[in-house]
Design a protein around this motif. Structure first.
Motif, PDB file in Angstrom:
ATOM      1  N   GLU A   1       0.839  -1.192   0.000  1.00 17.73           N
ATOM      2  CA  GLU A   1       0.000   0.000   0.000  1.00 17.73           C
ATOM      3  C   GLU A   1       0.877   1.245   0.000  1.00 17.73           C
ATOM      4  O   GLU A   1       2.001   1.237   0.515  1.00 17.73           O
TER       5      GLU A   1
ATOM      6  N   LEU B   1       2.046   4.318  -7.455  1.00 17.03           N
ATOM      7  CA  LEU B   1       0.629   4.658  -7.586  1.00 17.03           C
ATOM      8  C   LEU B   1       0.440   6.095  -8.063  1.00 17.03           C
ATOM      9  O   LEU B   1      -0.478   6.379  -8.841  1.00 17.03           O
TER      10      LEU B   1
ATOM     11  N   VAL C   1     -10.403  10.901  -4.305  1.00 18.72           N
ATOM     12  CA  VAL C   1      -9.445  10.610  -5.369  1.00 18.72           C
ATOM     13  C   VAL C   1      -8.129  11.315  -5.079  1.00 18.72           C
ATOM     14  O   VAL C   1      -8.095  12.364  -4.434  1.00 18.72           O
TER      15      VAL C   1
ATOM     16  N   ARG D   1      -2.720  11.736 -10.087  1.00 20.49           N
ATOM     17  CA  ARG D   1      -1.408  11.270 -10.507  1.00 20.49           C
ATOM     18  C   ARG D   1      -0.638  12.390 -11.227  1.00 20.49           C
ATOM     19  O   ARG D   1      -1.189  13.435 -11.579  1.00 20.49           O
TER      20      ARG D   1
ATOM     21  N   ILE E   1      -7.279   8.857  -9.540  1.00 23.31           N
ATOM     22  CA  ILE E   1      -7.460   7.455  -9.144  1.00 23.31           C
ATOM     23  C   ILE E   1      -8.296   7.414  -7.867  1.00 23.31           C
ATOM     24  O   ILE E   1      -8.021   8.144  -6.908  1.00 23.31           O
TER      25      ILE E   1
ATOM     26  N   VAL F   1      -9.353   6.328  -4.323  1.00 19.96           N
ATOM     27  CA  VAL F   1      -8.549   5.775  -3.228  1.00 19.96           C
ATOM     28  C   VAL F   1      -9.384   5.715  -1.958  1.00 19.96           C
ATOM     29  O   VAL F   1     -10.385   6.414  -1.805  1.00 19.96           O
TER      30      VAL F   1
ATOM     31  N   TYR G   1      -8.159   5.846   2.199  1.00 18.56           N
ATOM     32  CA  TYR G   1      -6.949   6.100   2.966  1.00 18.56           C
ATOM     33  C   TYR G   1      -7.283   6.330   4.429  1.00 18.56           C
ATOM     34  O   TYR G   1      -8.430   6.634   4.798  1.00 18.56           O
TER      35      TYR G   1
ATOM     36  N   ARG H   1      -4.665   3.174  -0.748  1.00 19.38           N
ATOM     37  CA  ARG H   1      -4.649   2.131  -1.766  1.00 19.38           C
ATOM     38  C   ARG H   1      -5.570   2.536  -2.920  1.00 19.38           C
ATOM     39  O   ARG H   1      -6.575   3.244  -2.719  1.00 19.38           O
ATOM     40  N   ASP H   2      -5.217   2.078  -4.108  1.00 15.68           N
ATOM     41  CA  ASP H   2      -6.031   2.306  -5.301  1.00 15.68           C
ATOM     42  C   ASP H   2      -7.187   1.305  -5.291  1.00 15.68           C
ATOM     43  O   ASP H   2      -6.974   0.093  -5.249  1.00 15.68           O
TER      44      ASP H   2
ATOM     45  N   SER I   1      -9.637   1.218  -7.674  1.00 22.22           N
ATOM     46  CA  SER I   1     -10.284   1.216  -8.994  1.00 22.22           C
ATOM     47  C   SER I   1     -10.829  -0.161  -9.336  1.00 22.22           C
ATOM     48  O   SER I   1     -11.980  -0.300  -9.782  1.00 22.22           O
TER      49      SER I   1
END
Length: 667
Positions: free
Chosen positions: A199, A220, A270, A273, A279, A281, A283, A302-303, A305
């Protein structure tokens, strides 16, 4: 000062702290004054050890209890000049500790030295402190005095710490290098852990600047660690919401983690990037606390998606399945009646019109809490219907309690229905819960309710109306929530007219009446029922399952079944037991003349039965005509000595049941 010394001496001479000559407090001490004069000479001898010591110390005459001389450290400690302390009686410094002083000084005189930490010292300014006292016995010119040193325990502890620190420093450069290597190893281990984490993990300072970034976070987010460390992390990866609106810093849960000092978890935001792609997420932002101060936060993310895509796919699949299920239900709706007719509905077997009507009634009344009255001849399955109603009701997870009203003795009626307390009557050795209380929240099945005596019906009526009762021998009322299903093979309406059954109780129980059709009026159900009971019996007795022949079925359908379904079950069980070589023999009681007698009841003298074998429909028509003639001859009266039931040799309930099912006019 001399006057003060004399005053002290006059106050204490008759009661010195310690008198070594007599061993008792209060004896005269002639040795005190010479000792006092000699203290100056002794101080000269001990100047290097006593007067110049950095620890408080004083000389004590153990016989008079006077302080003979103090050193400079003692003057500073007591915050008084020596001219005030010299000559002061020791009990001014140690109030209420004469016993402890006695033991301490005796030990010093006997052994030459003593040590104690149980003496609480009071300075002349009134402050009491805990010190370590060390006493040494000195002899000078045949005079014994004590030198007492005071050690500050807190200062001693500080010196021990300083000594330990100094010892640590003296270990040299090698120890420092070893410790440095140890911490470097710890740092390396932490970096390996961060690098191995799947992560994303990064840290921010209290100002929001990035402090570290692990490789998973780099991958990530698309940034290298050196591109983010020392920069405002929020402005780089968390600057906008998913809908494109600006994400202000004061709204960010990550910043709130170290501003408010609490852990924040988010699962619907999100991060942006480096390539500008957002992306989704989830958290967790955890504050970093050092010495009570929040100095930053660590963020684990962590992503999600792939998980969001899986959830979306699952939701679409559920919607599609729901639509498919609805379509299948619509397509298969026409099969419900057929499935029920095969007897798998409520475990009731059959496909006749009367049975289908009965099943419809069960489906209608089961979801309600309405009381049900099930009537019909013995053996028609009234208890089976009661179980079916209970299982299909909202009370199915609560018990169905059955009571056979015909089997309850009069004297035990109240105890059976309402329970009793210990000692309520002879033999009541413990509390007993009644049937109503057992059925609370469920269903109470009153079988053969028509057999209750009229006097007992009134006691039953109250709990049916109010839902309240009292145990026998108890004054407290109890409340229950019970659904009632009653069953009878009597004509309760006729019993009400005859005064044998209470009308108010009848209407309370007969909210939804259900009539059980006798088996002779359900001829089409006989093959299914026979096959069902034959299969059950063979399974239970571990016998091979035979095949019902056409001759077997015809014999069963031609028999009038006075015992209804219960008689059919017994006949099929007997046939399975006597079966030989897989051949089934139906043993109907025609040999003893019962069938013939029933046929004779069904015809009149003016209409003899034909010589040929009658079909079931013809037999039914014969019975109808015979019943009509019996009713006509009795002017429509059913019960009583001159009624149609007596004329036909049948129970009145059976006659009433046939009149109702055949819709005969008795006027």
């Amino acid at each position: 000062m001399a006057d003060s010394t004399l005053d002290n001496e006059s106050d204490h001479r008759q009661n010195p702290v310690l008198d070594r000559s007599s061993g008792q407090p209060g004896a005269d001490s002639d040795k005190a004054l010479p000792a006092f004069r000699q203290a100056a000479e002794l101080g000269g001898v001990l100047s290097q050890y006593f007067l110049e010591s950095d620890e408080p110390a004083f000389l004590l005459d153990p016989y008079s209890g006077r302080v003979l001389r103090v050193n400079k450290a003692a003057e500073q400690f007591f915050r008084l000049p020596g001219k005030v302390l010299n000559g002061l009686y020791i009990d001014k410094l140690y109030p209420d500790l004469r016993a402890e002083l006695y033991v301490f000084t005796e030990e010093a005189l006997a052994q030459g030295h003593a040590r104690a930490r149980n003496l609480t010292l009071m300075r002349p300014d009134g402050k009491t402190i805990q010190m370590e006292h060390t006493a040494m016995s000195l002899s000078y010119r045949e005079q014994t005095i004590l030198m007492i040193r005071l050690v500050d325990l807190d200062a001693l502890h500080r010196r021990d710490i300083n000594d330990a620190a100094e010892s640590y420093l003296r270990q040299g450069l090698h120890e420092w290098l070893r410790d440095e290597q140890y911490y470097r190893d710890i740092e390396r281990e932490y970096r390996l852990i961060l690098a191995a984490a799947g992560e994303g993990i990064y840290g921010v300072s209290a100002q929001g600047c990035t402090t570290f970034l692990n490789p998973a976070a780099e991958q990530l987010l698309g940034y290298k660690a050196e591109e983010l460390i020392g920069k405002d992390m929020h402005e780089i990866i968390h600057h906008h919401h998913a809908d494109g609106s600006v994400y202000h810093t004061n709204e960010c849960p990550i910043y709130n983690a170290f501003k408010e000092g609490k852990v924040n978890s988010v699962d619907n935001e999100v991060f942006w990037r480096k390539d500008g792609q957002a992306i989704p997420v989830e958290y967790t932002s955890t504050p970093i606390v050092d010495s009570g101060n929040v100095i930053g936060a660590v963020i684990v993310f962590r992503d999600v998606s792939e998980r969001r895509n899986n959830e979306r796919t699952l939701r679409n699949a559920l919607i599609e399945n729901a639509a498919l299920r609805e379509r299948l239900e619509m397509e298969n709706a026409y099969l419900k009646e057929e499935i029920r007719s095969r007897g798998n509905h409520h475990n009731i077997i059959g496909n006749s019109d009367s049975l289908n009507t009965l099943l419809t009634q069960i489906d209608l009344v089961a979801p309600t809490d309405a009381n049900v009255m099930i009537s019909g001849e013995s053996g028609t399955g009234k208890e089976l219907i009661a179980h079916a109603i209970h299982r299909a009701s909202t009370r199915a997870d609560r018990p169905l309690i059955r009571v056979n009203c015909a089997a309850i003795p009069r004297e035990l009626f109240e105890s059976e229905f309402f329970g009793h307390v210990k000692g309520a009557f002879s033999g009541a050795l413990r509390d007993r819960v009644g049937r109503f209380e057992l059925a609370d929240g469920g269903t109470l099945f009153l079988d053969e309710v028509g057999e209750l005596e009229i006097t007992l019906q009134a006691k039953l009526l109250r709990v049916v109306q109010e839902g309240k009762f009292e145990r026998v021998g108890e004054e407290r009322s109890r409340e229950v929530n019970v659904r009632l299903i009653a069953a009878t093979n009597r004509d309760l309406k006729a019993a009400v007219e005859a005064g044998d059954f209470r009308e108010d109780l009848y209407f309370r129980l007969n909210v939804f009446p259900i009539e059980c059709t006798p088996l002779r009026q359900r001829v089409s159900d006989i093959p299914l029922l026979a096959e069902h009971y034959l299969e059950i019996t063979c399974q239970r007795l571990n016998l091979p399952l035979p095949r019902l022949t056409r001759a077997n079925v015809q014999a069963l359908m031609e028999y009038p079944w006075p015992g209804n379904i219960r008689e059919l079950q017994n006949v099929m069980e007997r046939a399975a037991i006597v079966m030989r070589n897989g051949k089934l023999t139906i043993d109907l009681p025609s040999a003893d003349g019962r069938v013939e007698a029933m046929k004779q009841d069904a015809v009149s003298e003016s209409a003899p039965l034909p010589d040929r074998i009658l079909t079931a429909a013809e037999m039914l028509e014969v019975e109808k005509q015979n019943l009509k003639r019996a009713l006509a001859s009795c002017a429509g009266k059913v019960a009583g000595e001159d009624g149609a039931a007596m004329l036909l040799g049948m129970k009145p309930t059976t006659v009433y049941s046939r009149i109702k099912s055949w819709k005969l006019d008795v006027s």
